[in-house]
Design an enzyme around this catalytic site. Sequence first.
Site, PDB file in Angstrom:
ATOM      1  N   HIS A  93       0.868  -1.200   0.000  1.00 31.38           N
ATOM      2  CA  HIS A  93       0.000   0.000   0.000  1.00 31.38           C
ATOM      3  C   HIS A  93       0.892   1.233   0.000  1.00 31.38           C
ATOM      4  O   HIS A  93       1.498   1.566   1.010  1.00 31.38           O
ATOM      5  CB  HIS A  93      -0.901   0.007   1.237  1.00 31.38           C
ATOM      6  CG  HIS A  93      -1.857   1.168   1.292  1.00 31.38           C
ATOM      7  ND1 HIS A  93      -3.208   0.996   1.489  1.00 31.38           N
ATOM      8  CD2 HIS A  93      -1.678   2.514   1.170  1.00 31.38           C
ATOM      9  CE1 HIS A  93      -3.805   2.175   1.495  1.00 31.38           C
ATOM     10  NE2 HIS A  93      -2.890   3.129   1.316  1.00 31.38           N
TER      11      HIS A  93
ATOM     12  N   HIS B 190       1.437   5.443  -1.817  1.00 28.90           N
ATOM     13  CA  HIS B 190       1.017   6.550  -2.687  1.00 28.90           C
ATOM     14  C   HIS B 190       2.265   7.134  -3.327  1.00 28.90           C
ATOM     15  O   HIS B 190       3.149   7.638  -2.616  1.00 28.90           O
ATOM     16  CB  HIS B 190       0.305   7.632  -1.872  1.00 28.90           C
ATOM     17  CG  HIS B 190      -0.919   7.116  -1.182  1.00 28.90           C
ATOM     18  ND1 HIS B 190      -2.178   7.196  -1.723  1.00 28.90           N
ATOM     19  CD2 HIS B 190      -1.067   6.467   0.006  1.00 28.90           C
ATOM     20  CE1 HIS B 190      -3.052   6.622  -0.906  1.00 28.90           C
ATOM     21  NE2 HIS B 190      -2.394   6.181   0.152  1.00 28.90           N
ATOM     22  N   LEU B 191       2.332   7.066  -4.654  1.00 25.20           N
ATOM     23  CA  LEU B 191       3.531   7.562  -5.349  1.00 25.20           C
ATOM     24  C   LEU B 191       3.327   8.943  -5.959  1.00 25.20           C
ATOM     25  O   LEU B 191       4.291   9.572  -6.382  1.00 25.20           O
ATOM     26  CB  LEU B 191       3.948   6.562  -6.445  1.00 25.20           C
ATOM     27  CG  LEU B 191       4.375   5.173  -5.948  1.00 25.20           C
ATOM     28  CD1 LEU B 191       4.728   4.274  -7.133  1.00 25.20           C
ATOM     29  CD2 LEU B 191       5.554   5.263  -4.985  1.00 25.20           C
ATOM     30  N   ARG B 192       2.056   9.397  -6.022  1.00 23.90           N
ATOM     31  CA  ARG B 192       1.737  10.677  -6.679  1.00 23.90           C
ATOM     32  C   ARG B 192       2.145  10.627  -8.150  1.00 23.90           C
ATOM     33  O   ARG B 192       2.360   9.570  -8.717  1.00 23.90           O
ATOM     34  CB  ARG B 192       2.375  11.876  -5.949  1.00 23.90           C
ATOM     35  CG  ARG B 192       2.157  11.884  -4.435  1.00 23.90           C
ATOM     36  CD  ARG B 192       0.712  11.930  -4.018  1.00 23.90           C
ATOM     37  NE  ARG B 192       0.584  12.158  -2.576  1.00 23.90           N
ATOM     38  CZ  ARG B 192      -0.387  11.657  -1.819  1.00 23.90           C
ATOM     39  NH1 ARG B 192      -1.324  10.877  -2.339  1.00 23.90           N
ATOM     40  NH2 ARG B 192      -0.432  11.942  -0.543  1.00 23.90           N
TER      41      ARG B 192
ATOM     42  N   ASN C 181      -5.311   7.172  -6.014  1.00 25.30           N
ATOM     43  CA  ASN C 181      -6.012   8.431  -5.691  1.00 25.30           C
ATOM     44  C   ASN C 181      -5.278   9.657  -6.227  1.00 25.30           C
ATOM     45  O   ASN C 181      -4.977  10.591  -5.497  1.00 25.30           O
ATOM     46  CB  ASN C 181      -6.274   8.545  -4.183  1.00 25.30           C
ATOM     47  CG  ASN C 181      -5.017   8.595  -3.337  1.00 25.30           C
ATOM     48  OD1 ASN C 181      -3.979   8.075  -3.733  1.00 25.30           O
ATOM     49  ND2 ASN C 181      -5.102   9.215  -2.186  1.00 25.30           N
TER      50      ASN C 181
ATOM     51  N   LYS D 120      -9.611  -0.299  -5.463  1.00 26.01           N
ATOM     52  CA  LYS D 120      -9.611   0.384  -4.171  1.00 26.01           C
ATOM     53  C   LYS D 120     -10.938   1.084  -3.932  1.00 26.01           C
ATOM     54  O   LYS D 120     -11.405   1.852  -4.779  1.00 26.01           O
ATOM     55  CB  LYS D 120      -8.464   1.409  -4.153  1.00 26.01           C
ATOM     56  CG  LYS D 120      -8.339   2.213  -2.870  1.00 26.01           C
ATOM     57  CD  LYS D 120      -7.763   1.393  -1.735  1.00 26.01           C
ATOM     58  CE  LYS D 120      -7.845   2.110  -0.398  1.00 26.01           C
ATOM     59  NZ  LYS D 120      -6.848   3.147  -0.225  1.00 26.01           N
TER      60      LYS D 120
ATOM     61  N   HIS E 190     -10.415   1.363   2.120  1.00 23.18           N
ATOM     62  CA  HIS E 190     -10.176   2.372   3.165  1.00 23.18           C
ATOM     63  C   HIS E 190     -11.380   2.277   4.098  1.00 23.18           C
ATOM     64  O   HIS E 190     -12.472   2.728   3.756  1.00 23.18           O
ATOM     65  CB  HIS E 190     -10.055   3.779   2.565  1.00 23.18           C
ATOM     66  CG  HIS E 190      -9.742   4.816   3.606  1.00 23.18           C
ATOM     67  ND1 HIS E 190      -8.538   5.466   3.667  1.00 23.18           N
ATOM     68  CD2 HIS E 190     -10.474   5.276   4.658  1.00 23.18           C
ATOM     69  CE1 HIS E 190      -8.539   6.284   4.712  1.00 23.18           C
ATOM     70  NE2 HIS E 190      -9.700   6.198   5.320  1.00 23.18           N
TER      71      HIS E 190
ATOM     72  N   HIS F 244      -4.439  -0.344   6.052  1.00 31.63           N
ATOM     73  CA  HIS F 244      -3.899   0.482   7.146  1.00 31.63           C
ATOM     74  C   HIS F 244      -4.785   0.485   8.387  1.00 31.63           C
ATOM     75  O   HIS F 244      -5.303   1.519   8.803  1.00 31.63           O
ATOM     76  CB  HIS F 244      -3.593   1.911   6.685  1.00 31.63           C
ATOM     77  CG  HIS F 244      -4.630   2.555   5.806  1.00 31.63           C
ATOM     78  ND1 HIS F 244      -5.948   2.637   6.148  1.00 31.63           N
ATOM     79  CD2 HIS F 244      -4.520   3.164   4.596  1.00 31.63           C
ATOM     80  CE1 HIS F 244      -6.598   3.269   5.180  1.00 31.63           C
ATOM     81  NE2 HIS F 244      -5.754   3.588   4.235  1.00 31.63           N
TER      82      HIS F 244
ATOM     83  N   LEU G   5      -4.611   9.630   7.904  1.00 30.91           N
ATOM     84  CA  LEU G   5      -5.907   8.976   8.063  1.00 30.91           C
ATOM     85  C   LEU G   5      -5.791   7.511   7.665  1.00 30.91           C
ATOM     86  O   LEU G   5      -5.112   7.232   6.671  1.00 30.91           O
ATOM     87  CB  LEU G   5      -6.968   9.685   7.212  1.00 30.91           C
ATOM     88  CG  LEU G   5      -7.321  11.093   7.714  1.00 30.91           C
ATOM     89  CD1 LEU G   5      -8.189  11.827   6.710  1.00 30.91           C
ATOM     90  CD2 LEU G   5      -8.031  11.036   9.070  1.00 30.91           C
TER      91      LEU G   5
ATOM     92  N   ASP H 110       1.592   2.746   3.466  1.00 33.65           N
ATOM     93  CA  ASP H 110       0.737   3.919   3.275  1.00 33.65           C
ATOM     94  C   ASP H 110       1.578   5.196   3.239  1.00 33.65           C
ATOM     95  O   ASP H 110       1.119   6.260   3.668  1.00 33.65           O
ATOM     96  CB  ASP H 110      -0.348   4.005   4.350  1.00 33.65           C
ATOM     97  CG  ASP H 110      -1.436   5.003   3.983  1.00 33.65           C
ATOM     98  OD1 ASP H 110      -1.594   5.317   2.792  1.00 33.65           O
ATOM     99  OD2 ASP H 110      -2.121   5.501   4.904  1.00 33.65           O
TER     100      ASP H 110
ATOM    101  N   HIS I 262       3.090  14.737   1.078  1.00 30.63           N
ATOM    102  CA  HIS I 262       2.471  16.033   0.792  1.00 30.63           C
ATOM    103  C   HIS I 262       3.558  17.085   0.943  1.00 30.63           C
ATOM    104  O   HIS I 262       4.428  16.947   1.824  1.00 30.63           O
ATOM    105  CB  HIS I 262       1.358  16.346   1.805  1.00 30.63           C
ATOM    106  CG  HIS I 262       0.179  15.443   1.687  1.00 30.63           C
ATOM    107  ND1 HIS I 262      -0.842  15.643   0.791  1.00 30.63           N
ATOM    108  CD2 HIS I 262      -0.139  14.305   2.351  1.00 30.63           C
ATOM    109  CE1 HIS I 262      -1.741  14.676   0.916  1.00 30.63           C
ATOM    110  NE2 HIS I 262      -1.334  13.851   1.854  1.00 30.63           N
TER     111      HIS I 262
ATOM    112  N   ALA J 225      -2.730  18.595   5.518  1.00 30.13           N
ATOM    113  CA  ALA J 225      -3.017  17.446   4.651  1.00 30.13           C
ATOM    114  C   ALA J 225      -2.677  16.152   5.388  1.00 30.13           C
ATOM    115  O   ALA J 225      -1.670  16.074   6.099  1.00 30.13           O
ATOM    116  CB  ALA J 225      -2.209  17.555   3.367  1.00 30.13           C
TER     117      ALA J 225
HETATM  118  C1  NCD Z   1      -3.440   9.233   1.951  1.00 33.18           C
HETATM  119  C2  NCD Z   1      -2.993  10.233   0.875  1.00 33.18           C
HETATM  120  O1  NCD Z   1      -2.443  11.280   1.232  1.00 33.18           O
HETATM  121  O2  NCD Z   1      -3.163   9.948  -0.318  1.00 33.18           O
HETATM  122  N1  NCD Z   1      -3.461   9.904   3.215  1.00 33.18           N
HETATM  123  C3  NCD Z   1      -3.370   9.330   4.435  1.00 33.18           C
HETATM  124  O3  NCD Z   1      -3.514  10.039   5.429  1.00 33.18           O
HETATM  125  N2  NCD Z   1      -3.105   8.048   4.592  1.00 33.18           N
HETATM  126  C4  NCD Z   1      -4.755   8.638   1.599  1.00 33.18           C
HETATM  127  C5  NCD Z   1      -5.115   7.445   2.445  1.00 33.18           C
HETATM  128  O4  NCD Z   1      -4.546   6.372   2.305  1.00 33.18           O
HETATM  129  O5  NCD Z   1      -5.996   7.588   3.310  1.00 33.18           O
HETATM  130 ZN    ZN Z   2      -3.239   5.111   1.629  1.00 32.73          ZN
END
Ligand code: NCD
Ligand code: ZN
Length: 351
Positions: free
Chosen positions: A13, A15-17, A41, A99, A136, A174, A219, A247, A251, A263
């Site tokens: 899990h 997030h690579l943006r 996302n 997802k 989620h 998560h 989150l 996770d 940001h 964020a």
């Molecule tokens: C994640 C994100 O920034 O994309 N943020 C987070 O707090 N974990 C999104 C997510 O997995 O809830």
């Molecule tokens: Zn996540």
Amino acid sequence: MRTLTLTRPDDWHIHLRDGDYLCQTVKDVARQFGRAIVMPNLSPPVSTVADAAAYRGRILDCVPSGDAFEPLMTLYLTPGTTIDDIAAASSADFVAGCKLYPAGATTNSDAGVSAITDLYPIFEAMQKGQLPLLIHGEVTDPTVDIFDREARFIDESLDPIRRQFPELKIVFEHITTREAVDYVRGQSPHLAATITAHHLLYDRTDMLGSGMKPILFCLPILKRDSHQRALIDAATSGDPSFFLGTDSAPHPRSKKENACGCAAGCYTAHAGIELYAEVFDAAGHLDRLEAFASHFGPDFYGMARNQSQITLVEEPWTAPQTLPFGNEQLMPLRGGEVIRWQMMQTPVAPS
Ligand code: NCD
Ligand code: ZN
């Protein structure tokens, strides 16, 4: 000096943006992990196989030479997702799952789903196509206390989905509570949960107890220490229902340290496996890190375990205070602080 050699881990899990941020995150994850499940996302979300194929190409373009990293893609379920989208995803070998974001639950979840039962025909198709559902798990009712949203989701949405689709593989992403641990533990080979390093390392008092720390805001939100202990027990128990998912969610500093709202998301990809090593070591179960980080994830997803290995050494180092992030700065977790374990660098093969 203690060392630990283990099968190269995977991150189930992350997030690579995208855009200017992408090569920083890919460099960090590819250094340690063989594969990673890439969250969809983006804005707009990755919601079709064509979107996922294009995003995967951009990720692969960022992989440093010498690293063999495989991104496993996911589709973002929206109210517009069709049965055809699911059929296409089931037959695309680079798509590992879909997802589910309850609309409004977290960063970039606006395109998500408000009425989860409306997706039941989609879940039916996923069950048939053997495509895992990644969730989620938080209710989004603003009147529900933020610390209770995960536990409420289990009764209100997760358990009904499990009963309706017992053969659907589900990853409760998560997890942060004792209730989630108790729900997942030993229930079924079709149900598993990822656990982040930051939820194992910190509780809500770390975030709020001596000045509010935006760097720890994510989150689902950090819970009280009894939940943290339940997560540590689950992760280090040797139960294959629990495996590694960082996770890591970057940001820019300007969005984290922002008086108008911080964020949500913690960046841990710079030291992913080392942070977990600290937790397992402190719990006296370093011998169980390999199974959690490198075996249980691929076993659940029905993939082969990685062939290569990495070696961790107990040699404290200081994580960088900031990292470049496009034209901005990223504050990594533990920045400027000591991390007790580090991964030994393997020389990059000449090309
Ligand atoms: C994640 C994100 O920034 O994309 N943020 C987070 O707090 N974990 C999104 C997510 O997995 O809830
Ligand atoms: Zn996540």
